[in-house]
Design a protein around this motif. Structure first.
Motif, PDB file in Angstrom:
ATOM      1  N   ALA A  15       0.664  -1.103   0.137  1.00 45.83           N
ATOM      2  CA  ALA A  15       0.056   0.252  -0.068  1.00 45.83           C
ATOM      3  C   ALA A  15       0.693   1.135  -0.098  1.00 45.83           C
ATOM      4  CB  ALA A  15      -1.043  -0.096   1.376  1.00 45.83           C
ATOM      5  N   GLU A  16       1.956   1.311   0.530  1.00 48.09           N
ATOM      6  CA  GLU A  16       2.846   2.483   0.795  1.00 48.09           C
ATOM      7  C   GLU A  16       3.548   2.708  -0.653  1.00 48.09           C
ATOM      8  OE1 GLU A  16       4.462  -0.459   3.311  1.00 48.09           O
ATOM      9  OE2 GLU A  16       2.335  -0.459   3.239  1.00 48.09           O
ATOM     10  N   LEU A  17       3.451   1.916  -1.614  1.00 52.02           N
ATOM     11  CA  LEU A  17       3.788   2.250  -2.812  1.00 52.02           C
ATOM     12  C   LEU A  17       2.824   2.748  -3.801  1.00 52.02           C
ATOM     13  CD1 LEU A  17       6.781  -0.473  -3.408  1.00 52.02           C
ATOM     14  CD2 LEU A  17       6.796   1.917  -2.678  1.00 52.02           C
ATOM     15  N   MET A  18       1.588   2.799  -3.267  1.00 47.09           N
ATOM     16  CA  MET A  18       0.592   3.444  -4.174  1.00 47.09           C
ATOM     17  C   MET A  18       0.804   4.944  -3.862  1.00 47.09           C
ATOM     18  SD  MET A  18      -3.448   3.135  -4.065  1.00 47.09           S
ATOM     19  CE  MET A  18      -3.566   1.255  -3.987  1.00 47.09           C
ATOM     20  N   ASP A  83       2.053   0.323 -12.871  1.00 49.51           N
ATOM     21  CA  ASP A  83       1.851   1.558 -13.626  1.00 49.51           C
ATOM     22  C   ASP A  83       0.708   1.277 -14.731  1.00 49.51           C
ATOM     23  OD1 ASP A  83       2.826   4.762 -14.600  1.00 49.51           O
ATOM     24  OD2 ASP A  83       2.436   3.096 -16.158  1.00 49.51           O
ATOM     25  N   GLY A 114       2.052   5.402 -11.850  1.00 49.53           N
ATOM     26  CA  GLY A 114       2.396   4.688 -10.817  1.00 49.53           C
ATOM     27  C   GLY A 114       3.593   4.026 -10.892  1.00 49.53           C
ATOM     28  N   VAL A 115       4.112   3.420  -9.689  1.00 45.08           N
ATOM     29  CA  VAL A 115       5.476   2.748  -9.725  1.00 45.08           C
ATOM     30  C   VAL A 115       5.354   1.404 -10.595  1.00 45.08           C
ATOM     31  CG1 VAL A 115       7.340   1.835  -8.348  1.00 45.08           C
ATOM     32  CG2 VAL A 115       5.903   3.760  -7.636  1.00 45.08           C
ATOM     33  N   THR A 116       5.972   1.205 -11.420  1.00 40.10           N
ATOM     34  CA  THR A 116       6.091  -0.025 -12.399  1.00 40.10           C
ATOM     35  C   THR A 116       6.817  -0.935 -11.609  1.00 40.10           C
ATOM     36  OG1 THR A 116       6.161  -0.901 -14.467  1.00 40.10           O
ATOM     37  CG2 THR A 116       7.356   0.823 -14.095  1.00 40.10           C
ATOM     38  N   MET A 118       9.561  -2.945 -12.698  1.00 36.65           N
ATOM     39  CA  MET A 118      10.891  -2.813 -13.073  1.00 36.65           C
ATOM     40  C   MET A 118      11.336  -1.861 -11.955  1.00 36.65           C
ATOM     41  SD  MET A 118      11.541  -1.216 -16.479  1.00 36.65           S
ATOM     42  CE  MET A 118      10.599   0.396 -16.935  1.00 36.65           C
ATOM     43  N   LEU A 119      10.880  -0.817 -11.571  1.00 40.15           N
ATOM     44  CA  LEU A 119      11.434   0.289 -10.573  1.00 40.15           C
ATOM     45  C   LEU A 119      11.555  -0.371  -9.411  1.00 40.15           C
ATOM     46  CD1 LEU A 119       9.739   3.310 -11.904  1.00 40.15           C
ATOM     47  CD2 LEU A 119      11.833   2.450 -12.555  1.00 40.15           C
ATOM     48  N   ALA A 120      10.466  -1.294  -8.798  1.00 41.84           N
ATOM     49  CA  ALA A 120      10.454  -1.713  -7.554  1.00 41.84           C
ATOM     50  C   ALA A 120      11.627  -2.893  -7.599  1.00 41.84           C
ATOM     51  CB  ALA A 120       9.168  -2.319  -7.222  1.00 41.84           C
ATOM     52  N   ALA A 123      15.213  -1.479  -7.535  1.00 42.36           N
ATOM     53  CA  ALA A 123      15.373  -0.838  -6.146  1.00 42.36           C
ATOM     54  C   ALA A 123      15.706  -1.977  -5.071  1.00 42.36           C
ATOM     55  CB  ALA A 123      14.199  -0.153  -5.533  1.00 42.36           C
ATOM     56  N   GLY A 126      19.492  -2.834  -5.866  1.00 43.62           N
ATOM     57  CA  GLY A 126      20.510  -1.755  -6.129  1.00 43.62           C
ATOM     58  C   GLY A 126      20.158  -0.664  -6.980  1.00 43.62           C
ATOM     59  N   ALA A 127      21.046  -0.636  -8.026  1.00 41.82           N
ATOM     60  CA  ALA A 127      20.327   0.353  -9.216  1.00 41.82           C
ATOM     61  C   ALA A 127      20.896  -0.126 -10.628  1.00 41.82           C
ATOM     62  CB  ALA A 127      21.349   1.785  -9.072  1.00 41.82           C
ATOM     63  N   LEU A 129      19.155  -0.423 -13.220  1.00 39.19           N
ATOM     64  CA  LEU A 129      18.681   0.518 -14.321  1.00 39.19           C
ATOM     65  C   LEU A 129      19.394   1.777 -14.289  1.00 39.19           C
ATOM     66  CD1 LEU A 129      14.722  -0.242 -14.064  1.00 39.19           C
ATOM     67  CD2 LEU A 129      16.574  -1.230 -15.505  1.00 39.19           C
TER      68      LEU A 129
ATOM     69  N   THR B  19       5.277   8.634  -3.172  1.00 43.36           N
ATOM     70  CA  THR B  19       5.072   7.352  -2.375  1.00 43.36           C
ATOM     71  C   THR B  19       4.958   7.697  -0.812  1.00 43.36           C
ATOM     72  OG1 THR B  19       6.812   6.049  -2.076  1.00 43.36           O
ATOM     73  CG2 THR B  19       5.717   5.965  -4.316  1.00 43.36           C
ATOM     74  N   PRO B  20       4.024   7.212  -0.040  1.00 38.86           N
ATOM     75  CA  PRO B  20       3.884   7.111   1.083  1.00 38.86           C
ATOM     76  C   PRO B  20       5.082   6.407   1.762  1.00 38.86           C
ATOM     77  CG  PRO B  20       1.631   6.528   0.263  1.00 38.86           C
ATOM     78  CD  PRO B  20       2.402   6.432  -0.909  1.00 38.86           C
ATOM     79  N   ALA B  21       5.671   5.387   1.245  1.00 40.53           N
ATOM     80  CA  ALA B  21       6.848   4.993   1.677  1.00 40.53           C
ATOM     81  C   ALA B  21       8.215   5.767   1.799  1.00 40.53           C
ATOM     82  CB  ALA B  21       7.436   3.634   0.829  1.00 40.53           C
ATOM     83  N   ASP B  83      12.256   8.776 -10.091  1.00 40.63           N
ATOM     84  CA  ASP B  83      12.678   7.266  -9.478  1.00 40.63           C
ATOM     85  C   ASP B  83      14.173   7.499  -9.272  1.00 40.63           C
ATOM     86  OD1 ASP B  83      11.878   4.099  -8.997  1.00 40.63           O
ATOM     87  OD2 ASP B  83      13.915   4.536  -9.876  1.00 40.63           O
ATOM     88  N   GLY B  85      16.551   5.412  -9.267  1.00 39.62           N
ATOM     89  CA  GLY B  85      17.174   4.437 -10.107  1.00 39.62           C
ATOM     90  C   GLY B  85      17.312   4.621 -11.613  1.00 39.62           C
ATOM     91  N   PHE B  94      26.015   3.864  -5.292  1.00 39.33           N
ATOM     92  CA  PHE B  94      26.781   2.475  -5.518  1.00 39.33           C
ATOM     93  C   PHE B  94      28.118   2.647  -6.074  1.00 39.33           C
ATOM     94  CE2 PHE B  94      22.291   1.358  -5.019  1.00 39.33           C
ATOM     95  CZ  PHE B  94      22.448   0.742  -3.820  1.00 39.33           C
ATOM     96  N   VAL B 111      17.352   1.385  -1.555  1.00 41.81           N
ATOM     97  CA  VAL B 111      16.665   2.264  -2.322  1.00 41.81           C
ATOM     98  C   VAL B 111      15.101   2.156  -2.369  1.00 41.81           C
ATOM     99  CG1 VAL B 111      16.679   2.795  -4.914  1.00 41.81           C
ATOM    100  CG2 VAL B 111      18.786   1.801  -4.146  1.00 41.81           C
ATOM    101  N   PRO B 113      11.609   2.855  -4.351  1.00 40.39           N
ATOM    102  CA  PRO B 113      11.550   3.404  -6.099  1.00 40.39           C
ATOM    103  C   PRO B 113      10.279   4.530  -6.142  1.00 40.39           C
ATOM    104  CG  PRO B 113       9.989   1.371  -5.256  1.00 40.39           C
ATOM    105  CD  PRO B 113      11.189   1.716  -4.067  1.00 40.39           C
ATOM    106  N   GLY B 114      10.147   5.286  -7.072  1.00 38.99           N
ATOM    107  CA  GLY B 114       9.378   6.130  -7.270  1.00 38.99           C
ATOM    108  C   GLY B 114       8.819   6.376  -8.831  1.00 38.99           C
ATOM    109  N   VAL B 115       8.049   7.308  -8.854  1.00 35.44           N
ATOM    110  CA  VAL B 115       7.532   7.364 -10.160  1.00 35.44           C
ATOM    111  C   VAL B 115       8.388   8.359 -11.050  1.00 35.44           C
ATOM    112  CG1 VAL B 115       5.471   8.429 -11.653  1.00 35.44           C
ATOM    113  CG2 VAL B 115       5.044   7.453  -9.244  1.00 35.44           C
TER     114      VAL B 115
END
Lengths: 248, 248
Positions: A15-18, A83, A114-116, A118-120, A123, A126-127, A129, B19-21, B83, B85, B94, B111, B113-115
């Motif tokens: 929920a915290e990533l919405m 997303d 939204g957060v798709t 691949m970004l999550a 993360a 590491g990084a 992307l 995000t709330p996170a 985001d 990353g 890193f 890390v 993630p973000g939009v």
């Protein structure tokens, strides 16, 4: 017509990533339309809010249903995971608009980012992307496998980091193995490969491998696979792609 | 060492897209490190929270500074836009870890993630990223222009939707024009091209063009450019890429 249709993504799971913007749109909706498991992520807010759950793989029917509700004056929200614009419902909605009732073109239609996945997933690891990258869906339900092969080859040749969505399902168990075999012909066996299952949820699991050792059977429907570029490297427990190709 | 370092992204701009996170991580931080304008987006929460603003283009110095603070026991948050990353600070952190004090490898580094900008830009226009896509930074501060050309050619040949980050700046006014000229040699002049300025903020502006008519001077540092695939189409005021390449 005073109805509206907004396409949202719940993010990867937690929920915290919405985003608060998506939360606000969900709170205002009279009708939620979506794949059952995505609707289940959304706590009930209003007693008068109607939920229309459907099976997976009926995106176009679902989009038409949502548009019909909006045309009837309802405040409709179509719910995707991640997303909504990345391998999700936003595209299906505009496809339904293009081929449907001309009146649908006058509706108030919006998309909330939204957060798709691949970004999550990135993360969690590491990084990976951190440089130029591409996103490819391995599902050949809607495109030819030859198109997927062409894109994998191009991405490998031009040294993109590659994020693979929909790497495997019960109906398609062999695609990821074929994709990795193709990449092995072009890229170094030492290339980092990440299998990130259920990224952005409480059950996240990261399996780090190399292209030589990567086992496609690790992946399922909830896995996002990231294949590094030539510069992608491992430092401690993290995998990252440097911003620069001019390595020191 | 009980310090920690978390790299976050504020999203594209509007508070409702953070995000709330990420908000929770910011609230817990003892120290915020970042480019000044990104720090300015974050309302002050605690009187004892220290802010370390720096100029742009000093990512590695900033990362080292943040790691030093974490090593001294502080709860540090490195703040990116979008985001963290994607063409942002996570990779620099890193990189600093890899080449810095070996003790930094034992730190609690995460890390969030973000939009990222391309998702917000796509949402403003419809669903242009609805198929396979790639993200390319046009900045040649850290990579050779020949690498960028190779990736643009590969992306065009394999018919990816292309999201162009950092299309132009005062120091690099000509890259986007060169990129569009390159793409014109491979792709149809009717390909939709979107210039989305300040996506996900109150000042968003979308300019829809085609590859034949696209004027590179429309773009500045705050613009995200999306070049469609062969299937990308316009319906009403929206641009979208169908999920399927098997068009009806």
């Amino acid at each position: 017509m005073s109805g509206s249709l907004t396409v949202v993504g719940t993010g990867p799971g937690k929920a915290e990533l919405m985003t608060p913007a998506t939360r606000a749109v969900l709170d205002r909706a009279s009708d939620l339309v979506g794949y059952g498991p995505y609707l289940d992520r959304i706590p009930a807010t209003r007693a008068d809010q109607q939920r229309h759950a459907s099976d997976n793989r009926v995106e176009l029917d679902r989009a038409r249903h949502a548009l019909s509700l909006a045309a009837a004056g309802r405040q409709v929200v179509v719910v995707s995971g991640g997303d909504p614009g990345v391998f999700a419902m936003a595209s299906a909605v505009f496809e339904a608009v293009e081929h449907g009732d001309p009146a649908w073109r006058t509706l108030d239609i919006r998309v909330e980012p939204g957060v798709t996945a691949m970004l999550a997933a990135a993360a969690e690891a590491g990084a990976p992307l951190g440089g130029d990258f591409c996103a490819i869906s391995l599902s050949d339900n809607l495109k030819n496998w030859s198109t997927i092969e062409r894109r994998l080859n191009a991405a490998a040749d031009a040294d993109f980091v590659i994020a693979l969505y929909n790497p495997a399902s019960k109906a398609r168990p062999h695609q990821l193995g074929m994709a990795l075999d193709l990449l092995r012909q072009v890229k170094s066996g030492t290339t980092p490969v990440l299998f990130v299952r259920a990224a952005g949820t409480a059950e996240t699991k990261v399996v780090a491998a190399t292209l030589a050792t990567a086992d496609a059977s690790v992946a399922d429907m909830r896995t996002l696979v990231i294949v590094g570029a030539s510069t992608t490297r491992t430092v401690g427990r993290w995998v990252y792609t440097p911003r620069s190709e001019r390595l020191t």
